[in-house]
Design a protein around this motif. Structure first.
Motif, PDB file in Angstrom:
ATOM      1  N   ILE A 167       0.851  -1.189   0.000  1.00 42.61           N
ATOM      2  CA  ILE A 167       0.000   0.000   0.000  1.00 42.61           C
ATOM      3  C   ILE A 167       0.885   1.237   0.000  1.00 42.61           C
ATOM      4  N   VAL A 168       0.531   2.184  -0.864  1.00 36.76           N
ATOM      5  CA  VAL A 168       1.134   3.516  -0.870  1.00 36.76           C
ATOM      6  C   VAL A 168      -0.026   4.479  -0.697  1.00 36.76           C
ATOM      7  N   GLN A 169       0.084   5.392   0.264  1.00 35.02           N
ATOM      8  CA  GLN A 169      -1.019   6.325   0.475  1.00 35.02           C
ATOM      9  C   GLN A 169      -0.515   7.685   0.917  1.00 35.02           C
ATOM     10  N   GLY A 170      -1.294   8.679   0.536  1.00 37.42           N
ATOM     11  CA  GLY A 170      -1.006  10.051   0.926  1.00 37.42           C
ATOM     12  C   GLY A 170      -2.304  10.745   1.284  1.00 37.42           C
ATOM     13  N   PHE A 171      -2.175  11.961   1.790  1.00 40.17           N
ATOM     14  CA  PHE A 171      -3.340  12.700   2.269  1.00 40.17           C
ATOM     15  C   PHE A 171      -3.437  14.051   1.584  1.00 40.17           C
ATOM     16  N   LEU A 172      -4.573  14.274   0.919  1.00 39.99           N
ATOM     17  CA  LEU A 172      -4.858  15.588   0.348  1.00 39.99           C
ATOM     18  C   LEU A 172      -5.233  16.548   1.469  1.00 39.99           C
ATOM     19  N   ASN A 173      -5.784  16.000   2.552  1.00 40.40           N
ATOM     20  CA  ASN A 173      -6.148  16.788   3.724  1.00 40.40           C
ATOM     21  C   ASN A 173      -6.019  15.882   4.944  1.00 40.40           C
ATOM     22  N   SER A 174      -5.194  16.266   5.908  1.00 42.95           N
ATOM     23  CA  SER A 174      -5.021  15.450   7.112  1.00 42.95           C
ATOM     24  C   SER A 174      -5.664  16.079   8.346  1.00 42.95           C
ATOM     25  N   ASP A 175      -6.519  17.061   8.159  1.00 38.91           N
ATOM     26  CA  ASP A 175      -7.247  17.674   9.271  1.00 38.91           C
ATOM     27  C   ASP A 175      -8.169  16.612   9.892  1.00 38.91           C
ATOM     28  N   PRO A 176      -8.081  16.371  11.212  1.00 40.43           N
ATOM     29  CA  PRO A 176      -8.895  15.331  11.848  1.00 40.43           C
ATOM     30  C   PRO A 176     -10.404  15.485  11.656  1.00 40.43           C
ATOM     31  N   GLU A 177     -10.853  16.684  11.311  1.00 36.38           N
ATOM     32  CA  GLU A 177     -12.286  16.910  11.075  1.00 36.38           C
ATOM     33  C   GLU A 177     -12.756  16.286   9.757  1.00 36.38           C
ATOM     34  N   ARG A 178     -11.829  16.196   8.774  1.00 34.21           N
ATOM     35  CA  ARG A 178     -12.184  15.680   7.442  1.00 34.21           C
ATOM     36  C   ARG A 178     -10.925  15.262   6.698  1.00 34.21           C
ATOM     37  N   ILE A 179     -10.593  14.022   6.810  1.00 32.17           N
ATOM     38  CA  ILE A 179      -9.392  13.482   6.175  1.00 32.17           C
ATOM     39  C   ILE A 179      -9.740  13.022   4.765  1.00 32.17           C
ATOM     40  N   VAL A 180      -8.894  13.367   3.802  1.00 32.39           N
ATOM     41  CA  VAL A 180      -9.061  12.894   2.426  1.00 32.39           C
ATOM     42  C   VAL A 180      -7.785  12.142   2.052  1.00 32.39           C
ATOM     43  N   ARG A 181      -7.938  10.835   1.827  1.00 30.83           N
ATOM     44  CA  ARG A 181      -6.796   9.964   1.584  1.00 30.83           C
ATOM     45  C   ARG A 181      -6.827   9.432   0.152  1.00 30.83           C
ATOM     46  N   ILE A 182      -5.645   9.323  -0.436  1.00 35.49           N
ATOM     47  CA  ILE A 182      -5.463   8.672  -1.737  1.00 35.49           C
ATOM     48  C   ILE A 182      -4.630   7.426  -1.476  1.00 35.49           C
ATOM     49  N   ARG A 183      -5.045   6.307  -2.041  1.00 32.54           N
ATOM     50  CA  ARG A 183      -4.344   5.049  -1.769  1.00 32.54           C
ATOM     51  C   ARG A 183      -4.241   4.197  -3.028  1.00 32.54           C
ATOM     52  N   ILE A 184      -3.084   3.572  -3.159  1.00 32.81           N
ATOM     53  CA  ILE A 184      -2.930   2.497  -4.136  1.00 32.81           C
ATOM     54  C   ILE A 184      -2.663   1.242  -3.331  1.00 32.81           C
ATOM     55  N   LYS A 185      -3.560   0.270  -3.473  1.00 34.14           N
ATOM     56  CA  LYS A 185      -3.456  -1.009  -2.775  1.00 34.14           C
ATOM     57  C   LYS A 185      -3.383  -2.094  -3.830  1.00 34.14           C
ATOM     58  N   GLY A 186      -2.211  -2.717  -3.932  1.00 32.15           N
ATOM     59  CA  GLY A 186      -2.025  -3.699  -4.999  1.00 32.15           C
ATOM     60  C   GLY A 186      -2.119  -2.997  -6.341  1.00 32.15           C
ATOM     61  N   GLN A 187      -3.074  -3.378  -7.138  1.00 26.63           N
ATOM     62  CA  GLN A 187      -3.263  -2.789  -8.467  1.00 26.63           C
ATOM     63  C   GLN A 187      -4.504  -1.897  -8.554  1.00 26.63           C
ATOM     64  N   LYS A 188      -5.027  -1.469  -7.403  1.00 27.38           N
ATOM     65  CA  LYS A 188      -6.235  -0.649  -7.381  1.00 27.38           C
ATOM     66  C   LYS A 188      -5.981   0.681  -6.692  1.00 27.38           C
ATOM     67  N   GLY A 189      -6.678   1.724  -7.166  1.00 29.74           N
ATOM     68  CA  GLY A 189      -6.599   3.044  -6.564  1.00 29.74           C
ATOM     69  C   GLY A 189      -7.886   3.364  -5.821  1.00 29.74           C
ATOM     70  N   PHE A 190      -7.779   4.194  -4.779  1.00 33.21           N
ATOM     71  CA  PHE A 190      -8.950   4.570  -3.977  1.00 33.21           C
ATOM     72  C   PHE A 190      -8.823   6.007  -3.506  1.00 33.21           C
ATOM     73  N   ILE A 191      -9.965   6.665  -3.378  1.00 39.29           N
ATOM     74  CA  ILE A 191     -10.053   7.943  -2.677  1.00 39.29           C
ATOM     75  C   ILE A 191     -11.006   7.708  -1.505  1.00 39.29           C
ATOM     76  N   THR A 192     -10.611   8.190  -0.329  1.00 38.06           N
ATOM     77  CA  THR A 192     -11.383   7.949   0.886  1.00 38.06           C
ATOM     78  C   THR A 192     -11.531   9.259   1.652  1.00 38.06           C
ATOM     79  N   VAL A 193     -12.729   9.489   2.151  1.00 37.22           N
ATOM     80  CA  VAL A 193     -13.003  10.631   3.017  1.00 37.22           C
ATOM     81  C   VAL A 193     -13.409  10.070   4.373  1.00 37.22           C
ATOM     82  N   LYS A 194     -12.763  10.568   5.428  1.00 35.96           N
ATOM     83  CA  LYS A 194     -13.076  10.135   6.786  1.00 35.96           C
ATOM     84  C   LYS A 194     -13.437  11.355   7.611  1.00 35.96           C
TER      85      LYS A 194
END
Length: 155
Positions: free
Chosen positions: A25-52
């Motif tokens: 897994i390789v991942q980075g954060f477009l926003n790491s503010d604990p109120e609204r995290i936006v993560r970009i991830r490559i896991k294996g051969q797939k990409g994901f965008i996640t909002v927490k």
């Protein structure tokens, strides 16, 4: 879209013998503010965008939304992420009716190994494997978004 999980440190690498899957897994954060995290991830051969969203007071529950994107899109978005990109290998280990996800970190977070388990409710009972160590649920410094700004090597 609620994520309920608990996090633990891992005592040793014996979990690897029990792994049913392994992904880089390789991942980075477009926003790491604990109120609204936006993560970009490559896991294996797939990409994901996640909002927490913000975690509850115990650190066990928070809003999570995830969408699969192409690896090309994920690679381009990783270039826009905040300073430290996280690299790790994720192992999945079946324990009873649950799956533990164990992350072995590299780079600036080398030496850190953490396990997390997703639950259906906060008080759900689960079997703890022998390699599971101290619980760190709710300890903000162990959030991946925080590891990207204050890596394990700096502790």
């Amino acid at each position: 879209m609620l994520e309920i999980e608990r996090k633990f440190l891992v005592k040793n690498k014996s979990f690897k013998a029990e792994a049913i899957s392994e992904n880089r897994i390789v991942q980075g954060f477009l926003n790491s503010d604990p109120e609204r995290i936006v993560r970009i991830r490559i896991k294996g051969q797939k990409g994901f965008i996640t909002v927490k969203g913000k975690s509850n007071i115990k650190g066990t529950t928070r809003f999570e939304w995830e969408k699969e994107i192409s690896t090309t899109e994920a690679e381009a978005l990783l270039k826009l992420c905040e300073k430290c990109v996280i690299e790790k290998t994720r192992y999945e280990i079946k324990q009873g009716s649950h799956i533990f996800e164990v992350d072995e970190f590299y780079g600036d977070n080398e030496g850190l190994i953490m396990a997390e388990i997703e639950l259906n409710h906060e008080t759900e009972i689960f079997t703890k494997p022998s390699w599971l160590g101290k619980e760190v649920t709710g300890e903000v410094r162990y959030y991946n978004s925080q590891l990207s700004t204050n890596p394990y090597k700096n502790w």
